[in-house]
Design an enzyme around this catalytic site. Structure first.
Site, PDB file in Angstrom:
ATOM      1  N   ARG A 367     -12.011 -51.320   4.463  1.00  0.00           N
ATOM      2  CA  ARG A 367     -13.568 -51.406   5.132  1.00  0.00           C
ATOM      3  C   ARG A 367     -14.303 -51.102   3.769  1.00  0.00           C
ATOM      4  O   ARG A 367     -14.255 -50.791   2.838  1.00  0.00           O
ATOM      5  CB  ARG A 367     -13.767 -49.876   5.729  1.00  0.00           C
ATOM      6  CG  ARG A 367     -12.820 -49.649   6.945  1.00  0.00           C
ATOM      7  CD  ARG A 367     -13.086 -48.450   7.750  1.00  0.00           C
ATOM      8  NE  ARG A 367     -12.150 -48.197   8.900  1.00  0.00           N
ATOM      9  CZ  ARG A 367     -11.884 -47.220   9.758  1.00  0.00           C
ATOM     10  NH1 ARG A 367     -12.807 -46.222   9.391  1.00  0.00           N
ATOM     11  NH2 ARG A 367     -10.988 -47.309  10.698  1.00  0.00           N
ATOM     12  N   GLN A 385      -3.433 -45.515   7.839  1.00  0.00           N
ATOM     13  CA  GLN A 385      -3.724 -44.497   8.892  1.00  0.00           C
ATOM     14  C   GLN A 385      -2.472 -44.316   9.560  1.00  0.00           C
ATOM     15  O   GLN A 385      -1.629 -45.202   9.737  1.00  0.00           O
ATOM     16  CB  GLN A 385      -4.958 -44.768   9.920  1.00  0.00           C
ATOM     17  CG  GLN A 385      -6.090 -44.667   9.419  1.00  0.00           C
ATOM     18  CD  GLN A 385      -7.079 -44.940  10.518  1.00  0.00           C
ATOM     19  OE1 GLN A 385      -6.873 -45.811  11.365  1.00  0.00           O
ATOM     20  NE2 GLN A 385      -8.314 -44.234  10.304  1.00  0.00           N
ATOM     21  N   ASP A 387      -1.671 -44.386  12.431  1.00  0.00           N
ATOM     22  CA  ASP A 387      -2.341 -44.749  13.649  1.00  0.00           C
ATOM     23  C   ASP A 387      -1.318 -45.050  14.647  1.00  0.00           C
ATOM     24  O   ASP A 387      -0.269 -45.443  14.576  1.00  0.00           O
ATOM     25  CB  ASP A 387      -3.113 -46.024  13.155  1.00  0.00           C
ATOM     26  CG  ASP A 387      -4.177 -46.282  14.078  1.00  0.00           C
ATOM     27  OD1 ASP A 387      -4.699 -45.557  14.939  1.00  0.00           O
ATOM     28  OD2 ASP A 387      -5.264 -47.413  13.873  1.00  0.00           O
ATOM     29  N   HIS A 389      -1.407 -46.086  19.035  1.00  0.00           N
ATOM     30  CA  HIS A 389      -2.049 -46.545  20.468  1.00  0.00           C
ATOM     31  C   HIS A 389      -1.190 -46.426  21.752  1.00  0.00           C
ATOM     32  O   HIS A 389       0.139 -47.106  21.321  1.00  0.00           O
ATOM     33  CB  HIS A 389      -2.823 -48.125  20.482  1.00  0.00           C
ATOM     34  CG  HIS A 389      -3.759 -47.923  19.309  1.00  0.00           C
ATOM     35  ND1 HIS A 389      -3.608 -48.472  17.901  1.00  0.00           N
ATOM     36  CD2 HIS A 389      -4.939 -47.606  19.198  1.00  0.00           C
ATOM     37  CE1 HIS A 389      -4.620 -48.502  17.403  1.00  0.00           C
ATOM     38  NE2 HIS A 389      -5.550 -47.940  17.975  1.00  0.00           N
ATOM     39  N   LYS A 468     -13.823 -38.706  22.721  1.00  0.00           N
ATOM     40  CA  LYS A 468     -12.816 -38.477  21.696  1.00  0.00           C
ATOM     41  C   LYS A 468     -12.593 -36.842  21.778  1.00  0.00           C
ATOM     42  O   LYS A 468     -13.553 -36.283  21.627  1.00  0.00           O
ATOM     43  CB  LYS A 468     -12.735 -39.117  20.360  1.00  0.00           C
ATOM     44  CG  LYS A 468     -13.897 -38.924  19.560  1.00  0.00           C
ATOM     45  CD  LYS A 468     -14.009 -39.566  18.335  1.00  0.00           C
ATOM     46  CE  LYS A 468     -15.436 -39.278  17.631  1.00  0.00           C
ATOM     47  NZ  LYS A 468     -15.388 -39.642  16.158  1.00  0.00           N
ATOM     48  N   HIS A 514      -6.263 -44.224  21.616  1.00  0.00           N
ATOM     49  CA  HIS A 514      -6.081 -44.364  20.303  1.00  0.00           C
ATOM     50  C   HIS A 514      -5.792 -42.837  19.875  1.00  0.00           C
ATOM     51  O   HIS A 514      -6.377 -42.105  20.034  1.00  0.00           O
ATOM     52  CB  HIS A 514      -7.456 -44.823  19.719  1.00  0.00           C
ATOM     53  CG  HIS A 514      -7.941 -45.797  20.129  1.00  0.00           C
ATOM     54  ND1 HIS A 514      -8.206 -46.948  19.507  1.00  0.00           N
ATOM     55  CD2 HIS A 514      -8.544 -46.242  21.527  1.00  0.00           C
ATOM     56  CE1 HIS A 514      -8.745 -47.928  20.239  1.00  0.00           C
ATOM     57  NE2 HIS A 514      -8.878 -47.387  21.417  1.00  0.00           N
TER      58      HIS A 514
END
Length: 640
Positions: A367, A385, A387, A389, A468, A514
């Site tokens: 980023r 991350q 991460d 899903h 979230k 997520h």
């Protein structure tokens, strides 16, 4: 007229009554303590007139963060007033309250340099304004009057702000606040007067481009903080001193974990010890995921811009992406994994029997963060991350959200954190229908209710694609960090045209969840370094034990001990330097290594090691096999 108090009580007031009148009607003590008033949820000055049927809440210093924000905004104005007194010709820009304090940006006259050496003099002048109990008075004036005033006072930044308000918001009037001789352009609200400021401290100084634009003037930003009591200020300053000792950037260097380089700004170079720490966390993540049915995937780093346009990130996040091109195709490095996972799901055919499908990926991300915002491991451009899903049916959403909550609680619980939960709802800049947001927010709230979890509402702070649940943890010196998150997304599956075949043989759109427990590994490691002050639990320590031979004749036995430990995957080093054993122990203590294994003549003869624990000292002699069993057990249990 009538007003409604937070407990539902009706309050009778005279027409034209103000917030101060409302406080006085409730009680003389409240009238003395009142700082401001919330009218229908919006904070206002006590002098603001009320309307019939208004819902009221009186703000006092017991009102927590809202009261502190008000106090700190007041103090920023006092800072500006003092600086104008001491430095004639200074130009002022903006001075908001921020987390833990406030700042004000100034352009000082040519030849004038201000540093923290000037803080005592500025603070002295601020105390004069505070002692005078200057009242904050609001005046609404026409744009023309305000422009004329600030042009006359040669305050070009205020002029530009007003002109932008006219251009962007089509305003006709603006509000000015005055305390003593100082008048500022300000939306407010403010407290009654400067004497409410009981304790403040100027803290640091930095450069800041006007409007954050590197092509504009570099201003001088003075940071400070304020509290309602000297005791609170002292506690806060003590915490800051402790935080300096724990600064992950300093400890990262001293413990030889990572480093940074100008050749790749915002990206850590992980040294061998730091990489071991990193790998321990990734292994922990995988051990948490696999029993819960997550399949690890690996997706590309660079995607065609069409993927980001489909996901919605191109329009809303493009300025934070690293862009490139290949064979005349516009491409970008991925700043998040979710679009790639959505594409992966959509590239295969799925039945309802396959769902839920759970993808995990400790994926590398990039980023573009402005260079001025980079901060060690806490704010980087290159990171990964933990991460994941989940793609599931509507009927599976609640169970899957609850499973995500359980996983995050168990993950963060290994580090002995206090945990608070926040439900963040729809932002103004969002995609999807109100009906979709109603459904998504309701699902998350219901999952929290089923689990019996207390949470606070954070209106407007959801992701642009869905609401979230965020996990906030408190570290060992009382600082709060936002880490884990569970986000419910009805938008992205629809944008990607994702489907599965239901029991009715028709195509249906899945729901996407997520989920991250730690968030960014970089930020999590930075926070852990500061939480533990570099003294990691054994299972996480980059070096779990160090072997310290007393003399050269003990080197061969030291090597045998190291070999036995490494055979059981214990992370061990040996100090072979020609130094006294006392010096080797001191160095190992400074490196915060959990176990020190002394080997000399006696240990060689007995096949043992002399065991020392960091901070605890000598624990006696132990057979090498017994020590190995001890470390392996601590590692497998992953106890904090």
């Amino acid at each position: 007229m009538k007003a409604l108090l937070p407990d539902g009580t009706e309050l009778q007031l005279e027409d034209g009554a103000t917030g101060a009148d409302a406080a006085a009607a409730i009680g003389a003590g409240l009238a003395r303590a009142a700082l401001a008033i919330k009218v229908d949820g919006e904070p206002r000055d006590l002098t603001a007139p009320l309307h019939d049927g208004a819902r009221l809440e009186i703000l006092t210093q017991k009102s927590g963060e809202e009261a502190l924000e008000l106090l700190r905004h007041d103090t920023a104005h006092v800072l500006a007033a003092a600086v104008i007194d001491l430095f004639p010709g200074v130009k002022i820009s903006i001075g908001p309250a921020i987390d833990n304090g406030f700042y004000y940006d100034f352009e000082f006259p040519d030849g004038v340099t201000v540093s923290d050496a000037d803080f005592e003099r500025i603070e002295q002048q601020m105390r004069k304004h505070i002692k005078a109990d200057e009242q904050f008075t609001r005046e609404d004036v026409t744009v023309g009057e305000a422009l004329e005033r600030f042009v006359r006072e040669d305050q070009p930044y205020k002029v530009e702000l007003i002109e932008d308000l006219v251009k962007n918001e089509d305003v006709r009037t603006v509000s000015l606040y005055t305390n003593g001789p100082f008048t500022d352009l300000c939306r407010g609200p403010h407290g009654p007067g400067t004497k409410r400021i009981k304790a403040f401290k100027l803290q640091s100084i930095a450069g800041a481009y006007w409007r954050g634009d590197a092509n504009r003037t570099m201003l001088t930003r003075i940071y400070g903080t304020a509290f309602f009591s000297k005791e609170e200020l002292a506690q806060y300053l003590e915490m800051l001193e402790e935080a300096k000792k724990r600064d992950h950037r300093r400890l990262g260097r001293e413990l030889r974990l990572f480093q940074f380089s100008a050749v790749s700004p915002g990206a850590a170079f992980w040294l061998p010890r730091g990489t071991k720490l990193w790998n321990s966390l990734v292994a922990f993540t995988r051990d948490m995921n696999e029993p819960r049915g997550y399949d690890e995937v690996k997706t590309p780093q660079i995607y065609d811009s069409e993927l980001w346009k489909t996901s919605g990130h191109w329009g809303k996040y493009r300025e934070n992406m690293f862009l490139t091109a290949a064979e005349d195709r516009e491409m970008a490095l991925k700043p998040m994994n979710c679009p790639g996972h959505a594409h992966l799901f959509g590239s295969q055919r799925h039945s309802y029997r396959d769902l839920p499908i759970r993808y995990s990926e400790p994926g590398l991300l990039h980023r573009f963060e402005p260079s001025g915002t980079l901060h060690g491991l806490m704010r980087v451009r290159h990171f990964a991350q933990d991460d994941a899903h989940v793609f599931c049916t509507e009927e599976q959403v609640q169970d899957e959200v609850i499973a995500c909550l359980d996983l995050i609680f168990e993950t963060l619980g290994r580090f002995d954190f206090e945990i608070d939960i926040e439900l963040s709802t729809r932002p103004e800049n969002r995609v999807g229908t109100d009906e979709m947001w109603d459904r998504a927010e309701g699902k998350l709230a219901e999952a929290l209710k089923v689990k019996g979890l207390d949470y606070r509402l954070n209106p407007g702070d959801g992701a642009f694609y869905g609401p979230k649940i965020d996990f906030h943890v408190t570290d060992s010196i009382g600082r709060s960090w936002q880490l884990g998150t569970v986000q419910l997304d009805y938008s992205m599956p629809d944008r990607f045209g994702l489907t599965y075949v239901g029991a009715d043989d028709r195509e249906h759109t899945p729901v996407m969840i997520h989920r991250a427990a730690m968030g960014s590994y970089e930020r999590f490691i930075g926070m852990l370094i500061e939480h533990y002050a570099g003294e990691f639990p054994v299972w996480l320590a980059p070096v779990q034990a160090i072997v310290l031979p007393i003399a050269d004749r003990h080197l061969d036995y030291a090597a045998e001990v190291v070999a036995q430990l490494r055979a059981r995957r214990v992370r061990v080093e040996v100090d072979e330097r020609v130094e006294s054993i006392g010096r080797k122990i001191r160095e190992a203590e400074l490196q915060k290594i959990p176990y020190m294994l002394i080997v000399g003549d006696r240990e060689l003869e007995a096949g043992e090691v002399g065991l020392r624990r960091h901070r605890e000292g000598d624990l006696g002699s132990l057979a090498v096999g017994d020590f190995v069993a001890r470390v392996v057990d601590e590692t497998e249990r992953r106890s904090a």
